[in-house]
Design a protein around this motif. Structure first.
Motif, PDB file in Angstrom:
ATOM      1  N   ASP A 512       1.171  -1.153   0.339  1.00  0.00           N
ATOM      2  CA  ASP A 512      -0.119   0.152  -0.176  1.00  0.00           C
ATOM      3  C   ASP A 512       0.727   0.844   0.596  1.00  0.00           C
ATOM      4  OD1 ASP A 512      -2.014   1.548   0.319  1.00  0.00           O
ATOM      5  OD2 ASP A 512      -2.352   1.177   1.844  1.00  0.00           O
ATOM      6  N   GLN A 513       0.643   2.078  -0.571  1.00  0.00           N
ATOM      7  CA  GLN A 513       1.433   3.603  -0.917  1.00  0.00           C
ATOM      8  C   GLN A 513       0.525   4.631  -1.772  1.00  0.00           C
ATOM      9  OE1 GLN A 513       4.829   3.780  -1.345  1.00  0.00           O
ATOM     10  NE2 GLN A 513       5.691   1.451  -1.671  1.00  0.00           N
ATOM     11  N   ARG A 514      -0.451   4.671  -0.424  1.00  0.00           N
ATOM     12  CA  ARG A 514      -1.669   5.568  -0.592  1.00  0.00           C
ATOM     13  C   ARG A 514      -1.298   7.105   0.191  1.00  0.00           C
ATOM     14  NH1 ARG A 514      -7.498   3.606   0.633  1.00  0.00           N
ATOM     15  NH2 ARG A 514      -5.699   2.036   1.681  1.00  0.00           N
ATOM     16  N   TYR A 515      -1.520   7.659   0.463  1.00  0.00           N
ATOM     17  CA  TYR A 515      -1.627   8.104   1.476  1.00  0.00           C
ATOM     18  C   TYR A 515      -2.345   7.907   3.023  1.00  0.00           C
ATOM     19  CZ  TYR A 515       1.270  12.107   0.219  1.00  0.00           C
ATOM     20  OH  TYR A 515       2.705  13.478  -0.126  1.00  0.00           O
ATOM     21  N   THR A 516      -1.988   7.714   3.589  1.00  0.00           N
ATOM     22  CA  THR A 516      -2.577   7.389   4.929  1.00  0.00           C
ATOM     23  C   THR A 516      -1.822   7.616   5.986  1.00  0.00           C
ATOM     24  OG1 THR A 516      -2.052   4.803   5.000  1.00  0.00           O
ATOM     25  CG2 THR A 516      -3.723   5.338   3.862  1.00  0.00           C
ATOM     26  N   ALA A 517      -2.307   7.680   7.070  1.00  0.00           N
ATOM     27  CA  ALA A 517      -2.355   7.858   8.338  1.00  0.00           C
ATOM     28  C   ALA A 517      -2.992   6.949   9.902  1.00  0.00           C
ATOM     29  CB  ALA A 517      -2.238   9.484   8.440  1.00  0.00           C
ATOM     30  N   LEU A 518      -2.315   6.787  10.537  1.00  0.00           N
ATOM     31  CA  LEU A 518      -3.328   6.376  12.054  1.00  0.00           C
ATOM     32  C   LEU A 518      -2.880   7.045  12.811  1.00  0.00           C
ATOM     33  CD1 LEU A 518      -4.284   4.022  13.988  1.00  0.00           C
ATOM     34  CD2 LEU A 518      -1.812   3.314  13.696  1.00  0.00           C
ATOM     35  N   LEU A 519      -3.919   7.750  13.386  1.00  0.00           N
ATOM     36  CA  LEU A 519      -4.205   8.187  14.557  1.00  0.00           C
ATOM     37  C   LEU A 519      -4.128   8.024  16.079  1.00  0.00           C
ATOM     38  CD1 LEU A 519      -5.179  11.879  12.922  1.00  0.00           C
ATOM     39  CD2 LEU A 519      -3.082  10.845  12.875  1.00  0.00           C
TER      40      LEU A 519
END
Length: 732
Positions: A512-519
């Motif tokens: 997975d190379q998408r712009y994702t984030a974990l907060l």
């Protein structure tokens, strides 16, 4: 010397005879003596003891000085005979003068001399930072402590050898208050020496005792004048300190150090076989207590040293004495030759790190212990930067602190690199773990490259920014790789290669190379609105910074009394927000799959080695070290202390993430001290803006965030937030 230098021993002997050696310490010349019979070069090593080291450094140059580029003046050979005349001073630029002859027979009483002892014990684990929170350069190791009625009394053993029977001694007992419980003086301490109550200067009578009183977290000195008859002749004395306090209160006082000034008899301690006599009287001087008759006497040992051979050595039956004609006011070092010690010899790698021509875009500061890591990382970064430089820590010490270990040498080095209009580096990377245990009292050996300390409202905290830049935000990006061996460093370089698409051992390409984030957010409390702040950050990432999806993990307590805490997962994307209840934050947070993302942020409570409270433990350092994920995110810790790698024997949560060779994060923005949530949220928001809107590196983004929030957040906050890992990393 010949073996260490790879030189011919006869050539070195010839240079020594010709007075063609030079010795210096602290930037000043030191005298030396070539003993042809013993085949040794002798010199007087002065003690050097600071908070950072108890090792002194001497620089010996044989023949031509490679730094100064010139030979010693050959005319000094002609002066050599003159310096051998009796009672003439030696030359600190060359060999010691030598007096010949024999002292007349000793007659008379042994006279005491004025001695000054600095006594300081630093037992295992007695480093406590909060009593000196407002003093960033203070000594934070303590001898002992008093704590209300829990520890009402402390006993300190004082070794005061061979006191004269008459005269007045003075004790200066330096203490530090560590609490401020109420208005007015809350610290009251009285002293006994060998069971005898003492009356310090500026004391007052309280509950039948003469106490010294002071207020708050300040230093106080108990000054006590005593009759030397109170000192035990065997040198072993016991100082007792006791706290007088109001019922129900628990004031804390720390004992730091004790200075003893007294009249001492000229007797060499049996265990040491040497004695340094200071400011002696004129006339015949005798020193007793030696185990054999081979005794060296040096006059003015710290100045223009003179080797005194006009001495008389005599047997006293059970020991030996040496007597000589003393000059009033002079110091004398008297020692058995068997007690002469061999110094640790290291080759001085000649360099000139302060030269303007040594400019760099990317600067690495590292001890030679980590040469493998430094050189491989430098080679990797040369593909991006035209000028990459390694500054070896040992050479910085040579150039800026006379070879002595001192963090301020690094500060002076950077100032020399950037001063006088010189262009500063773009990035500075420090390689090596720092430690609060500078002298390795605990024997853990994990203090490889020091840091500086900075003040916070609660305690002292490590600060690489203060180490490298004296005021304001540094004009370059700063990072530290807190490794304890080269193997860890080389694994991190491989991790960078993999992250930047350059291959690397065991490198896995993330799916997975998408712009994702974990907060991740702790439950809100009086310390901060952690949930609301995380919602705002998630919306910003999706709506303004181009993220396709943001996953939020929210820890919360149920309002119903007695119910267990619950956790909620929120998914933010361009379609809106979806929320669902999950078991707990920890299970979701420590899975490798959760870390297969671009950016991870945590907001809430934390400590050095875990996020959350000790009951919550959302993720611990050992969890971080064992994560197995193929995509390495940038991690932001908007919490307390999670980036502090200075505690002896402990690796921080952020350090564990970054140095995990098969998972975790590629770099972390984390604090080394207690943090304010509102300020951390503002700093974190500016950080992500630099990363994903400005397309900056992690180091540049943090520097920009500090500049952008200047005046909006407390002044200590930029000092404690730093990058763990390579500051030249771009988020991917």
């Amino acid at each position: 010397m010949a073996v260490a230098l790879g030189e011919d021993a006869n050539a070195i002997r010839k240079l020594a005879v010709q007075d063609n050696l030079s010795l210096e310490t602290g930037g000043e010349p030191a005298a030396w003596h070539f003993d042809a019979e013993a085949d040794e070069v002798l010199f007087v090593a002065e003690p050097f003891n600071t908070f950072y080291t108890d090792w002194n450094a001497y620089r010996l140059v044989i023949g031509v000085d490679p730094v100064k580029g010139k030979k010693k003046n050959k005319k000094k050979k002609k002066k050599k005979k003159k310096r051998k005349n009796k009672n003439k001073g030696g030359s600190k630029n060359g060999s010691m003068a030598v007096t010949r002859g024999r002292s007349p027979a000793y007659a008379g009483a042994d006279l005491p001399f004025a001695e000054s002892l600095n006594l300081e014990e630093e037992p295992r684990g007695m480093f406590i930072l909060w009593p000196v929170a407002n003093e960033p350069d203070a000594d934070y190791w303590w001898w002992d402590y008093l704590y209300g009625s829990y520890k009402l009394q402390l006993d300190a053993e004082l070794n005061i050898p061979d006191p004269a029977l008459y005269g007045t001694a003075q004790l200066r007992i330096v203490m530090r208050g560590a609490t401020d419980l109420y208005e007015g003086d809350d610290h009251h301490v009285y002293a006994e020496l060998n069971g005898i109550s003492q009356r310090p200067q500026n004391s007052q009578l309280l509950e039948g005792q003469w106490v010294v009183s002071w207020d708050g977290k300040r230093e106080s000195t108990l000054i006590i004048d005593i009759d030397q008859a109170q000192l035990n002749p065997n040198g072993v004395n016991t100082l007792t300190l006791q706290s007088v306090h109001e019922h129900g209160t628990y004031p804390v006082q720390f004992l730091d150090r004790i200075e003893v000034n007294y009249d001492r008899m000229p007797v060499a301690p049996e265990s040491e076989g040497m004695l340094w006599l200071r400011q002696v009287s004129s006339g015949m001087q005798r020193v007793t207590g030696f185990g054999d008759d081979d005794i060296v006497v040096v006059e003015d040992p710290a100045g223009n040293a003179v080797l005194r051979e006009d001495v008389r050595v005599e047997s006293l039956g059970i020991d030996w004495s040496v007597s000589f004609e003393a000059v009033a006011g002079k110091d004398y070092l008297v020692a058995e030759r068997s007690q002469i010690q061999m110094p640790v010899v290291e080759i001085d790698h000649v360099s000139e790190p302060s030269k303007a021509k040594n400019r760099a875009d990317y600067l690495i500061i590292a001890p030679r212990t980590f040469a493998g890591t430094a050189e491989q990382l430098a080679e990797l970064r040369r593909s991006r930067f035209s000028r990459v430089e390694i500054a070896w820590l040992e050479e910085i010490y040579d150039g800026f602190s006379f070879g002595r270990e001192d963090p301020a040498a690094i500060t002076r080095f950077i100032k020399a690199k950037t001063g006088n209009g010189r262009r500063s580096p773009l990035f500075v990377l420090l390689i090596g773990k720092a430690s609060l245990d500078h002298k390795d009292r605990l024997g853990l050996g994990d203090g490889h490259l020091p840091t500086a300390m900075t003040s916070t409202p609660w305690t002292l905290s490590p600060s690489d920014q203060r180490l490298l830049w004296s005021e304001g935000v540094a004009p370059f990006a700063i990072g530290r790789l807190p490794i304890i061996d080269d193997e860890e460093g080389l694994a991190y370089v491989d991790k960078i290669r993999c992250y930047e698409g350059l291959g690397g051992e065991g490198c896995r390409v993330p799916v997975d190379q998408r712009y994702t984030a974990l907060l991740v957010a702790d439950n809100p409390d009086k310390a901060g609105a952690f949930h609301a702040n995380t919602d705002a950050l998630a919306s910003r990432l999706v709506e303004q910074l181009g993220f396709e999806q943001v996953n939020g993990l929210y820890h919360q307590y149920s309002l119903a009394e007695g119910q267990s805490p619950t956790s909620v997962r929120k998914v933010f994307d361009t379609q809106g927000t979806v929320a669902s209840e999950i078991g707990n934050v920890r299970d979701a947070f420590i899975s490798g799959a959760a870390w297969n993302t671009m950016y991870v942020s945590y907001e809430g409570h934390g400590s050095k080695h875990l996020l959350g409270s000790y009951s919550e433990q959302f993720i611990k350092a050992e969890d971080a070290a064992n994560l197995d994920n193929s995509r390495y995110p940038v991690f932001a810790a908007l919490t307390c202390v999670a980036g502090d790698d200075t505690y002896p024997g402990v690796r921080s949560l952020a350090g564990s993430l970054v140095l995990n060779p098969t998972g975790g994060g590629i770099a972390a923005m984390a604090p080394t001290g207690p943090s304010l949530d509102r300020d951390a949220h503002l700093l974190g928001g500016a950080f992500v803006e630099g990363l994903f809107l400005g397309r900056d590196t992690v180091g540049t983004a943090l520097g920009s965030a500090k500049q952008q929030t200047d005046g909006e957040i407390q002044s200590f906050m930029p000092e404690i937030y730093s990058i763990i890992g390579d500051p030249a990393i771009y988020p991917r």
